[in-house]
Design an enzyme around this catalytic site. Structure first.
Site, PDB file in Angstrom:
ATOM      1  N   ASP A 200     -13.426  -1.318  -0.491  1.00  0.00           N
ATOM      2  CA  ASP A 200     -13.296  -2.427  -1.436  1.00  0.00           C
ATOM      3  C   ASP A 200     -14.237  -3.588  -1.123  1.00  0.00           C
ATOM      4  O   ASP A 200     -14.122  -4.658  -1.724  1.00  0.00           O
ATOM      5  CB  ASP A 200     -11.847  -2.918  -1.501  1.00  0.00           C
ATOM      6  CG  ASP A 200     -11.356  -3.516  -0.193  1.00  0.00           C
ATOM      7  OD1 ASP A 200     -11.856  -3.116   0.871  1.00  0.00           O
ATOM      8  OD2 ASP A 200     -10.453  -4.368  -0.229  1.00  0.00           O
TER       9      ASP A 200
ATOM     10  N   ASP B 150     -16.902  -1.103   3.312  1.00  0.00           N
ATOM     11  CA  ASP B 150     -15.744  -0.233   3.176  1.00  0.00           C
ATOM     12  C   ASP B 150     -15.412  -0.043   1.699  1.00  0.00           C
ATOM     13  O   ASP B 150     -16.157  -0.485   0.820  1.00  0.00           O
ATOM     14  CB  ASP B 150     -14.551  -0.777   3.960  1.00  0.00           C
ATOM     15  CG  ASP B 150     -13.936  -2.017   3.335  1.00  0.00           C
ATOM     16  OD1 ASP B 150     -14.666  -2.733   2.613  1.00  0.00           O
ATOM     17  OD2 ASP B 150     -12.747  -2.294   3.567  1.00  0.00           O
TER      18      ASP B 150
ATOM     19  N   ASP C  28     -14.741  -5.623   1.507  1.00  0.00           N
ATOM     20  CA  ASP C  28     -14.419  -6.831   2.272  1.00  0.00           C
ATOM     21  C   ASP C  28     -14.717  -6.672   3.762  1.00  0.00           C
ATOM     22  O   ASP C  28     -14.445  -7.567   4.552  1.00  0.00           O
ATOM     23  CB  ASP C  28     -12.967  -7.261   2.065  1.00  0.00           C
ATOM     24  CG  ASP C  28     -11.956  -6.204   2.482  1.00  0.00           C
ATOM     25  OD1 ASP C  28     -12.371  -5.148   2.991  1.00  0.00           O
ATOM     26  OD2 ASP C  28     -10.747  -6.442   2.302  1.00  0.00           O
ATOM     27  N   ARG C  29     -15.311  -5.508   4.158  1.00  0.00           N
ATOM     28  CA  ARG C  29     -15.670  -5.303   5.559  1.00  0.00           C
ATOM     29  C   ARG C  29     -17.129  -4.873   5.667  1.00  0.00           C
ATOM     30  O   ARG C  29     -17.684  -4.266   4.748  1.00  0.00           O
ATOM     31  CB  ARG C  29     -14.773  -4.248   6.207  1.00  0.00           C
ATOM     32  CG  ARG C  29     -13.326  -4.686   6.285  1.00  0.00           C
ATOM     33  CD  ARG C  29     -12.550  -3.832   7.274  1.00  0.00           C
ATOM     34  NE  ARG C  29     -12.339  -2.477   6.782  1.00  0.00           N
ATOM     35  CZ  ARG C  29     -12.288  -1.409   7.561  1.00  0.00           C
ATOM     36  NH1 ARG C  29     -12.497  -1.521   8.852  1.00  0.00           N
ATOM     37  NH2 ARG C  29     -12.067  -0.233   7.043  1.00  0.00           N
TER      38      ARG C  29
ATOM     39  N   SER D 290     -12.366  -5.083  13.042  1.00  0.00           N
ATOM     40  CA  SER D 290     -12.429  -4.113  11.942  1.00  0.00           C
ATOM     41  C   SER D 290     -13.609  -4.358  11.014  1.00  0.00           C
ATOM     42  O   SER D 290     -13.927  -3.511  10.180  1.00  0.00           O
ATOM     43  CB  SER D 290     -11.131  -4.172  11.130  1.00  0.00           C
ATOM     44  OG  SER D 290     -10.933  -5.484  10.621  1.00  0.00           O
TER      45      SER D 290
ATOM     46  N   ARG E 159       0.839  -1.189   0.000  1.00  0.00           N
ATOM     47  CA  ARG E 159       0.000   0.000   0.000  1.00  0.00           C
ATOM     48  C   ARG E 159       0.877   1.242   0.000  1.00  0.00           C
ATOM     49  O   ARG E 159       1.827   1.331   0.782  1.00  0.00           O
ATOM     50  CB  ARG E 159      -0.915  -0.003   1.226  1.00  0.00           C
ATOM     51  CG  ARG E 159      -2.114   0.917   1.113  1.00  0.00           C
ATOM     52  CD  ARG E 159      -3.044   0.701   2.283  1.00  0.00           C
ATOM     53  NE  ARG E 159      -3.512  -0.679   2.370  1.00  0.00           N
ATOM     54  CZ  ARG E 159      -4.309  -1.116   3.337  1.00  0.00           C
ATOM     55  NH1 ARG E 159      -4.701  -0.299   4.287  1.00  0.00           N
ATOM     56  NH2 ARG E 159      -4.710  -2.374   3.349  1.00  0.00           N
TER      57      ARG E 159
ATOM     58  N   LYS F 224      -3.661  -6.426  -2.812  1.00  0.00           N
ATOM     59  CA  LYS F 224      -3.885  -7.600  -1.971  1.00  0.00           C
ATOM     60  C   LYS F 224      -3.682  -8.814  -2.872  1.00  0.00           C
ATOM     61  O   LYS F 224      -4.327  -8.924  -3.916  1.00  0.00           O
ATOM     62  CB  LYS F 224      -5.275  -7.580  -1.360  1.00  0.00           C
ATOM     63  CG  LYS F 224      -5.494  -6.425  -0.378  1.00  0.00           C
ATOM     64  CD  LYS F 224      -6.902  -6.424   0.207  1.00  0.00           C
ATOM     65  CE  LYS F 224      -7.081  -5.274   1.195  1.00  0.00           C
ATOM     66  NZ  LYS F 224      -8.448  -5.237   1.767  1.00  0.00           N
TER      67      LYS F 224
ATOM     68  N   GLU G  16     -12.868 -10.215  12.664  1.00  0.00           N
ATOM     69  CA  GLU G  16     -12.017  -9.176  13.250  1.00  0.00           C
ATOM     70  C   GLU G  16     -12.879  -8.004  13.676  1.00  0.00           C
ATOM     71  O   GLU G  16     -13.941  -7.743  13.102  1.00  0.00           O
ATOM     72  CB  GLU G  16     -10.992  -8.677  12.233  1.00  0.00           C
ATOM     73  CG  GLU G  16      -9.935  -9.661  11.829  1.00  0.00           C
ATOM     74  CD  GLU G  16      -8.914  -8.998  10.914  1.00  0.00           C
ATOM     75  OE1 GLU G  16      -7.832  -8.679  11.398  1.00  0.00           O
ATOM     76  OE2 GLU G  16      -9.212  -8.791   9.731  1.00  0.00           O
TER      77      GLU G  16
ATOM     78  N   HIS H 102     -13.963  -7.452   9.201  1.00  0.00           N
ATOM     79  CA  HIS H 102     -13.679  -8.575   8.301  1.00  0.00           C
ATOM     80  C   HIS H 102     -14.306  -9.840   8.882  1.00  0.00           C
ATOM     81  O   HIS H 102     -14.073 -10.177  10.044  1.00  0.00           O
ATOM     82  CB  HIS H 102     -12.168  -8.805   8.167  1.00  0.00           C
ATOM     83  CG  HIS H 102     -11.441  -7.758   7.402  1.00  0.00           C
ATOM     84  ND1 HIS H 102     -11.288  -7.791   6.041  1.00  0.00           N
ATOM     85  CD2 HIS H 102     -10.813  -6.630   7.817  1.00  0.00           C
ATOM     86  CE1 HIS H 102     -10.589  -6.740   5.638  1.00  0.00           C
ATOM     87  NE2 HIS H 102     -10.285  -6.011   6.696  1.00  0.00           N
TER      88      HIS H 102
ATOM     89  N   SER I 138      -8.334  -0.011  -0.093  1.00  0.00           N
ATOM     90  CA  SER I 138      -9.198  -0.392   1.023  1.00  0.00           C
ATOM     91  C   SER I 138      -9.924   0.843   1.566  1.00  0.00           C
ATOM     92  O   SER I 138     -10.601   1.536   0.827  1.00  0.00           O
ATOM     93  CB  SER I 138      -8.381  -1.104   2.102  1.00  0.00           C
ATOM     94  OG  SER I 138      -9.210  -1.632   3.094  1.00  0.00           O
ATOM     95  N   HIS I 139      -9.739   1.129   2.865  1.00  0.00           N
ATOM     96  CA  HIS I 139     -10.446   2.239   3.500  1.00  0.00           C
ATOM     97  C   HIS I 139      -9.587   3.496   3.595  1.00  0.00           C
ATOM     98  O   HIS I 139      -9.982   4.459   4.251  1.00  0.00           O
ATOM     99  CB  HIS I 139     -10.876   1.831   4.909  1.00  0.00           C
ATOM    100  CG  HIS I 139      -9.722   1.444   5.781  1.00  0.00           C
ATOM    101  ND1 HIS I 139      -9.117   0.200   5.711  1.00  0.00           N
ATOM    102  CD2 HIS I 139      -9.027   2.134   6.733  1.00  0.00           C
ATOM    103  CE1 HIS I 139      -8.128   0.151   6.575  1.00  0.00           C
ATOM    104  NE2 HIS I 139      -8.042   1.302   7.206  1.00  0.00           N
TER     105      HIS I 139
END
Length: 791
Positions: free
Chosen positions: A571, A569, A573-574, A654, A345, A443, A652, A656, A433-434
Site C-alpha cells: 500500500d 510495500d 507506506d513503507r 519495518s 485486518r 487503516k 521503524e 515506515h 498492506s503487505h
C-alpha cells in the site's frame, strides 16, 4: 450420567426385546448437587477476588495519575520560577552594560549576582566554538542553546556536568551581535517534584528527559512501561512518567465491577442450588405417599350451562389474535480478532466481507458523529476485494449520515494526504498492506488521529452492542482524484539537481503508478519493475522487509547500472532500499541519514524510533544534536508518540518513515524515497560512499517464528520477560523483550498483525551476534522446546 441422576433402564417391546430408557433419579441428582454447587462457588470466589483486585488496580491507577499530575504542575512551576529569575538578572543595568560592550565579564557578573549558579556564560549565537569542542562541550549544552535560539525564549534542559546533573537554562539576547546566555544550577532547585506527591504502593514515578530517568521513585522494574502514562512538561524536553503493574486478569475479560457482580450472581446460584433445589429433590425421591384429595372441579358447585352463551376462547386462540411484542434483536456476531492493535485486518470470505465492511463503516461514522465530524476520505489499494469492501464501507458511513469523498485506488499515504488536503481530518484506507492477496483491512484516521488500541476495540464494541447511529438522511457521496495534487505537492518542495538513476519495485502493489510519477517529477530517472497493479501479486510478496523479496530488484539495479533500488510495500507506506553492490540498507540506517538531515535545520528535535532499531542509532542522533526516543512498534503508536513529544521525525525497522518536518507526520514510503534522493543529491558523493559512512555492524533482518498449538505470542513474551535472566544485559520491555549489551542486542516481541514472534539481533561482530543469539535461544527453548529457531 449416574452422578446427575440419569440412568438407563430396560423396557421390553412387543417382540420381547429390552429397549433402553433414560430415567431421572432425583435422589442421585440431589447427592451430586454439592459437587456442582462447589464448582460454582469456586468460580464465584475467583470472580469476586479478581474483581476486587482489579478495582484496587483502578484505584491505584487513579492515585498514581493524581501524583503524576501534581509532580508535573510542581515541576512546571519550579521551572517557571527559574526562568523568571533569569529574566530578572538579565534586566539588571550592570549586566546590560557589560553585554552591550561585548565584555567577557557578562557571565561572571551573573554568577556574582545569582549565588545559585554553578556556571554562567555568554556565547555568539552561531555556537561555532561549542560545536568545534564536541564532545567535551556537551551535547545537552548545545541542545539547550539551540532550543533557545529556535524558540526565541528561555529553554530548560537537564545536562550532565562531570558526574553531576544540572538544570541548564538558555535564552537568546542581543548584544553587539546575537548572543546566547547559558546558565547551570544544581538539580536541588527541582527537589520535591517527584518525591513530594503521595503515591500508592507498588507503583513507579519518575522525571525523565529523552530516554534518561533523572529522578525516580517506587518500583523501578516498572520503568519500561512508564511511558504509557507520560505527561510532557510545557516548553521543555522533560516529562513525568508513571507506571503500575499489569491489571489483575478477571475471568471472561470482565471489568472489576463486572467480576464482582458475576461473583455475587454465581454465589447466589450456588446457595440456591443447595438451600432451595436440593431439599425439593430429596423430597421427590422420598417414600412418603399422599392420599389424593378432591379436585378443584369437584369442589365447585354445579352451575347451569347456557348453551346459547358464547363459548370461552382458548388461550391459544386468544394469543393467535393478540399482537406479540417485538423481540430484542440478536446481537451481531463479528470476529473480534480482526480488530488489531494498529488497524482492522481479516481474511476475505472468512472474517471479512462487504457486510462486515458496512458495519465497520457505520461504527466509524457513529464515532465521527459523537465528535462533530461530518466528512471522510475513502481510498483503497489494488487488491481484488477492494471495490466490494469500499462499497460496503461507504454504505455504512453514509448510513451514519457522514459525507464520503471517494478518491478511488490510491496508496495509503495518499488517503492520509487527502485528510489534510481536503480538510476532512478523517480517512479510511482499505488495504491489506503487505499481507497475502486474500487479506484486506482498514487503516482509520478520525479527527486527525490514527485509531489504535482501545479506539479500534471500541469500533468492535459498537457493532457487538448495536450502538450504531442510523441517521434520518444518508450522507452525500463525492468522487475526487487527488493523485495529481499529491505529486505536485511533493515536487513543489523537492527537486534534485542530478538525475539519479533508480529502479522502482512496487511488487505489483498500488504504489506502482503514482510512486514512479513522484520520483520522475522531482528529477530522477526511473526504471519501473513490477509496477503494474495486480492484486494477486504474481511476481513476489509486496513486503520489502523480507530480503528474498528484494532479489529481483538487486539484479535489475546491477543490470541497468542504476544508482539505487527502491521498493514499496503493497500500500506504499513503507520503503526498502538496495545498492548497486547488492547491499540492503536497513531502515534503521536510513533513519540515521534522515535524522542528520532533519537535525541540520531543527537542532535538539526529538527523533522517535522503534524497539527493533539498532543501538547505534541513538548515538548517531545525539552526535547530530538530536534527542533520541525509543518507542513501541506500530505505525499508529509511533504517530501518537510523535504528537505527544512534538517529534520532527520517526522511523521503524519495518520501513515506515514519518516526517513532520516539511510534511504531515504520517508514514509515507513514496515521500521518504523523494527525501532520500534529495539527501543523496545534496551530498554529491557516490551513493555507496554515503551509505558506507553510516555506522554499521552485523545484524539480522526481522526473523518471524511461528508458535505451536495456536499459543498466544503476547502471553509467550510475557512469560519470557518474567522468567528469563540476562546476565550483563539491560532489559527494555516497552514492547516485547529487548536486551542490550555493550557489544550488541537482541529482541523478541509479539507481532500485532500476524500470530508470530518477531526477533532481531544486532552486534559489533559475528562472534557477539552468535553469543547473543545463543543466550536468547537458551531462554526461548526453555519455555517451548519445540520452537523452530533459525539460529
Amino acid at each position: 450420567m449416574a452422578m446427575l441422576g440419569l440412568e438407563r433402564k430396560g423396557k421390553k417391546d412387543h417382540a420381547g426385546d429390552e429397549k433402553p430408557k433414560l430415567e431421572f433419579d432425583p435422589l442421585q441428582t440431589a447427592r451430586a448437587m454439592p459437587w456442582l454447587a462447589g464448582l460454582i462457588a469456586i468460580l464465584a470466589i475467583w470472580c469476586l477476588v479478581a474483581g476486587v483486585l482489579r478495582l484496587r488496580d483502578g484505584s491505584r491507577l487513579h492515585a498514581l495519575e493524581a501524583a503524576r499530575d501534581e509532580a508535573s504542575l510542581t515541576l512546571g512551576r519550579k521551572l517557571d520560577e527559574q526562568r523568571r529569575a533569569l529574566t530578572k538578572q538579565l534586566a539588571s543595568e550592570e549586566f546590560k552594560a557589560a553585554l552591550a560592550a561585548g565584555s567577557p565579564e557578562a557571565g561572571k557578573l551573573l554568577r556574582q549576582s545569582w549565588s545559585a549558579l554553578t556556571r554562567a556564560e555568554v556565547w555568539p549565537a552561531n555556537l561555532d566554538a561549542l560545536y568545534a569542542a564536541l564532545p567535551r562541550s556537551g551535547f545537552g549544552t548545545i541542545a539547550a542553546a539551540e532550543a533557545a535560539l529556535s524558540s526565541g525564549k528561555v529553554s530548560a534542559r537537564i545536562v550532565r556536568s562531570g558526574v553531576a546533573q544540572r538544570l541548564a537554562l538558555a535564552v537568546p539576547v542581543r548584544g553587539p551581535a546575537p548572543m546566547v546566555v547559558y546558565v547551570e544550577m544544581p538539580l536541588d532547585v527541582m527537589s520535591g517534584t517527584v518525591e513530594a506527591p503521595s503515591m500508592p504502593g507498588g507503583a513507579y514515578l519518575a522525571l525523565r528527559q529523552d530516554s534518561q530517568s533523572v529522578i525516580e521513585r517506587g518500583d523501578t522494574s516498572l520503568s519500561g512501561e512508564a511511558e504509557a502514562l507520560a505527561v510532557k512538561i510545557p516548553d521543555s524536553d522533560m516529562r513525568i512518567v508513571a507506571g503500575t503493574p499489569n491489571d489483575t486478569p478477571v475471568p471472561f475479560n470482565l471489568s472489576g465491577v463486572g467480576g464482582v457482580v458475576l461473583g455475587l450472581i454465581l454465589a447466589g446460584l450456588a446457595a440456591a442450588l443447595m438451600l432451595l433445589l436440593r431439599p425439593k429433590l430429596l423430597a421427590m425421591g422420598g417414600q412418603v405417599e399422599f392420599e389424593a384429595g378432591p379436585t378443584l372441579a369437584e369442589l365447585q358447585p354445579e352451575v347451569p350451562v347456557d348453551e346459547h352463551a358464547p363459548k370461552e376462547r382458548t388461550l391459544k386462540e386468544r394469543m393467535k389474535d393478540e399482537p406479540r411484542p417485538d423481540k430484542d434483536k440478536p446481537p451481531v456476531v463479528i470476529d473480534h480478532r480482526i480488530f488489531r492493535a494498529y488497524d482492522i485486518r481479516g481474511v476475505i470470505g472468512h472474517s471479512l466481507d462487504r457486510g462486515v465492511a458496512e458495519l465497520i463503516g457505520q461504527a466509524i461514522g457513529s464515532s465521527m458523529a459523537e465528535q462533530g465530524l461530518d466528512s471522510i476520505v475513502v481510498g483503497r489499494d489494488g487488491r481484488l476485494s477492494g471495490p466490494d469492501l469500499a462499497q460496503g464501507l461507504i454504505d455504512g458511513l453514509r448510513k451514519a449520515g457522514r459525507n464520503v469523498i471517494d478518491i478511488g485506488m490510491v496508496p495509503t499515504p495518499v488517503v492520509y494526504f487527502g485528510c489534510y488536503h481536503l480538510r476532512t481530518g478523517c480517512g479510511v484506507a482499505i488495504t491489506g498492506s503487505h499481507n497475502p492477496p486474500d487479506y484486506n483491512g482498514f487503516k482509520i484516521v478520525v479527527g486527525g488521529e490514527t485509531l489504535a488500541g482501545a479506539a479500534i476495540k471500541d469500533l468492535h464494541a459498537r457493532i457487538a452492542e448495536d450502538r450504531l447511529l442510523e441517521a434520518p438522511a444518508q450522507g452525500m457521496l463525492d468522487t475526487r482524484d487527488i493523485s495529481h495534487d499529491y505529486v505536485q505537492r511533493i515536487a513543489g518542495d523537492i527537486q534534485i539537481g542530478r538525475p539519479l538513476k533508480v529502479v522502482v519495485d512496487a511488487g505489483n502493489g498500488v504504489a506502482g503508478e503514482i510512486g514512479p510519477q513522484v520520483l520522475e517529477a522531482i528529477g530522477a530517472e526511473v526504471n519501473p519493475l513490477f509496477c503494474d497493479i495486480d492484486g494477486d501479486f504474481p511476481n513476489h510478496h509486496p513486503d520489502p522487509s523480507e530480503p528474498r523479496n528484494l532479489e529481483a530488484l538487486i539484479q535489475m539495479v546491477q543490470k541497468l547500472d542504476a544508482d539505487l533500488g527502491l521498493a514499496f510495500d503493497g500500500d506504499g507506506d513503507r520503503l526498502g532500499v538496495v545498492t548497486k553492490a547488492g547491499k540492503i540498507i536497513y531502515p534503521d540506517r536510513l533513519l540515521m541519514l534522515f535524522a542528520a538531515d532533519v537535525l541540520e535545520r531543527n537542532p535538539g528535535a526529538v527523533i522517535v524510533y522503534d524497539v527493533k532499531c539498532t543501538a547505534r542509532l541513538p548515538g548517531q542522533i545525539l552526535r547530530h544534536g538530536g534527542s533520541p526516543l525509543m518507542w513501541k512498534t506500530g505505525h499508529s503508536l509511533i504517530k501518537a508518540k510523535m504528537r505527544e513529544t512534538d517529534a520532527a521525525l520517526a522511523g521503524e525497522m519495518s520501513g515506515h518513515f514519518f516526517f513532520a518536518e516539511r510534511w504531515f507526520g504520517f508514514d509515507d514510503g513514496i515521500y521518504s524515497a523523494a527525501r532520500l534522493l534529495e539527501i543523496l543529491d545534496v551530498q554529491g558523493q557516490p551513493v555507496e560512499d554515503v551509505f558506507a559512512a553510516l555506522p554499521d555492524g552485523v545484524s539480522t533482518p526481522e526473523i518471524k517464528v511461528e508458535l505451536l498449538d495456536e499459543m498466544d505470542p503476547h502471553e509467550f513474551v510475557d512469560r519470557l520477560r518474567i522468567s528469563a535472566s540476562f546476565d550483563g544485559g539491560r532489559m527494555t520491555s516497552i514492547d516485547g523483550v529487548r536486551v542490550d549489551w555493550p557489544d550488541g542486542w537482541g529482541l523478541v516481541r509479539a507481532s500485532n498483525t500476524t500470530p508470530v514472534l518477531v526477533m532481531r539481533f544486532d552486534a559489533d561482530n559475528g562472534d557477539a551476534l552468535a553469543r547473543i543469539q545463543g543466550v536468547f535461544s537458551k531462554h526461548l527453548l526453555a519455555l517451548e522446546p519445540g520452537l523452530q529457531l533459525p539460529f
